[in-house]
Design an enzyme around this catalytic site. Sequence first.
Site, PDB file in Angstrom:
ATOM      1  N   ASP A  64      -3.315   7.553  -2.964  1.00 20.91           N
ATOM      2  CA  ASP A  64      -3.276   6.362  -2.110  1.00 20.91           C
ATOM      3  C   ASP A  64      -3.656   5.187  -3.011  1.00 20.91           C
ATOM      4  O   ASP A  64      -4.744   5.190  -3.609  1.00 20.91           O
ATOM      5  CB  ASP A  64      -4.298   6.585  -0.980  1.00 20.91           C
TER       6      ASP A  64
ATOM      7  N   ASP B 293       0.857  -1.188   0.000  1.00 19.96           N
ATOM      8  CA  ASP B 293       0.000   0.000   0.000  1.00 19.96           C
ATOM      9  C   ASP B 293       0.892   1.236   0.000  1.00 19.96           C
ATOM     10  O   ASP B 293       1.759   1.392   0.858  1.00 19.96           O
ATOM     11  CB  ASP B 293      -0.918  -0.039   1.230  1.00 19.96           C
TER      12      ASP B 293
ATOM     13  N   GLU C 155      -6.605  -0.817  -4.630  1.00 21.72           N
ATOM     14  CA  GLU C 155      -6.967   0.556  -4.250  1.00 21.72           C
ATOM     15  C   GLU C 155      -6.546   1.564  -5.307  1.00 21.72           C
ATOM     16  O   GLU C 155      -5.448   1.471  -5.863  1.00 21.72           O
ATOM     17  CB  GLU C 155      -6.294   0.925  -2.913  1.00 21.72           C
TER      18      GLU C 155
ATOM     19  N   HIS D 294      -7.402  10.467   6.081  1.00 23.12           N
ATOM     20  CA  HIS D 294      -8.765   9.989   6.344  1.00 23.12           C
ATOM     21  C   HIS D 294      -9.609  11.195   6.743  1.00 23.12           C
ATOM     22  O   HIS D 294      -9.621  11.605   7.899  1.00 23.12           O
ATOM     23  CB  HIS D 294      -8.773   8.906   7.424  1.00 23.12           C
TER      24      HIS D 294
ATOM     25  N   HIS E  83     -12.071   5.987   1.766  1.00 23.34           N
ATOM     26  CA  HIS E  83     -12.151   7.193   2.592  1.00 23.34           C
ATOM     27  C   HIS E  83     -11.918   8.435   1.768  1.00 23.34           C
ATOM     28  O   HIS E  83     -11.176   8.410   0.782  1.00 23.34           O
ATOM     29  CB  HIS E  83     -11.108   7.119   3.708  1.00 23.34           C
TER      30      HIS E  83
ATOM     31  N   GLU F   8     -11.082   1.259  -1.754  1.00 18.90           N
ATOM     32  CA  GLU F   8     -10.184   0.140  -1.451  1.00 18.90           C
ATOM     33  C   GLU F   8     -10.886  -1.096  -0.905  1.00 18.90           C
ATOM     34  O   GLU F   8     -10.978  -1.296   0.290  1.00 18.90           O
ATOM     35  CB  GLU F   8      -9.060   0.565  -0.506  1.00 18.90           C
TER      36      GLU F   8
END
Length: 297
Positions: A94, A83, A282, A162, A154, A188
């Site tokens: 992200d 990640d 993701e 977040h 998120h 994700e």
Amino acid sequence: MEELEALRRAGAIASQVRKRVIGLVKPGVKLIDICEKVEQWIRELGGEPAFPCNVDVDHVAAHYTSPIDDETRVPEDSLVKVDIGVHVEGYIADTAVTICLNPELEYLVEAAEEALEEGIAAIRAGVRASEVGAAIEEAMKRLGARPIRNLTGHKVSRYTLHAGSVIPNVSSMLERHRLEIGEVYAVEPFSVPREADGVVVDGPPSNIYIYRKKRSVGGLAKRMLRHIQAEYRTLPFASRWVLKAFPGMEGLEAFEQLLRIGCLYSYPQLLERSHAPVAQAEHTVIVTEDGCEVTTA
Ligand code: MN
Ligand code: MN
């Protein structure tokens, strides 16, 4: 730099690094070498890590990064999630990829990837987050897997990973808010076998921290806290990074002091409760009127 340009630049860096790391993940490779390569590539390409590179093996769903002296290696037949977070002037991308070293678990990677694609296809301004979650859940079920229901996508904002609103990975009645034009979301899905619990619980410390609150400290701890606030602001960081800047026993003691008095928050690892293998996919997207722009494609 303009916001949109910075988001796109962060996304392009994250995408390149994600594609490059796939070739690095093989049985026997040290997890710390994966973490440090990813973070080095991000910097070489002109970004900064938005959080420490996470390398999560098998039933560790999320939030593991190597401590400074990590000897852990990629096991045979494992499922390895990498990640990756990049920021450019605080604008974040992200993204994650799963490398499958066990052919029997390949369907979990396909389920996460397909669910991500179908979730993204459901995104446009005005859609409810729960509708995106329903698309994700449906794709997973069709492919013989199920989503982890207490992990979510998120909203992302500048210097905040977040940022409140979530995108569930199931058709959740609780998440009826509508996505708005210009909002940035990380989507994700996490897949597990159909017979698994599909829930994560807190595990041991992740070696990932975030600044929590100011406390009066002196000496090295004070300098360390200033360094943390200047370097990482409101973004997560690795103990590894701090202990490289403040080496030796004194550094370790100062870090433990900051933890003890509550200046720092320590994230736990997130483990699948039934110890089932977990895959993840993701991307980060910008919501548009009739769809979305995937910045990490
Ligand atoms: Mn991520
Ligand atoms: Mn994320």
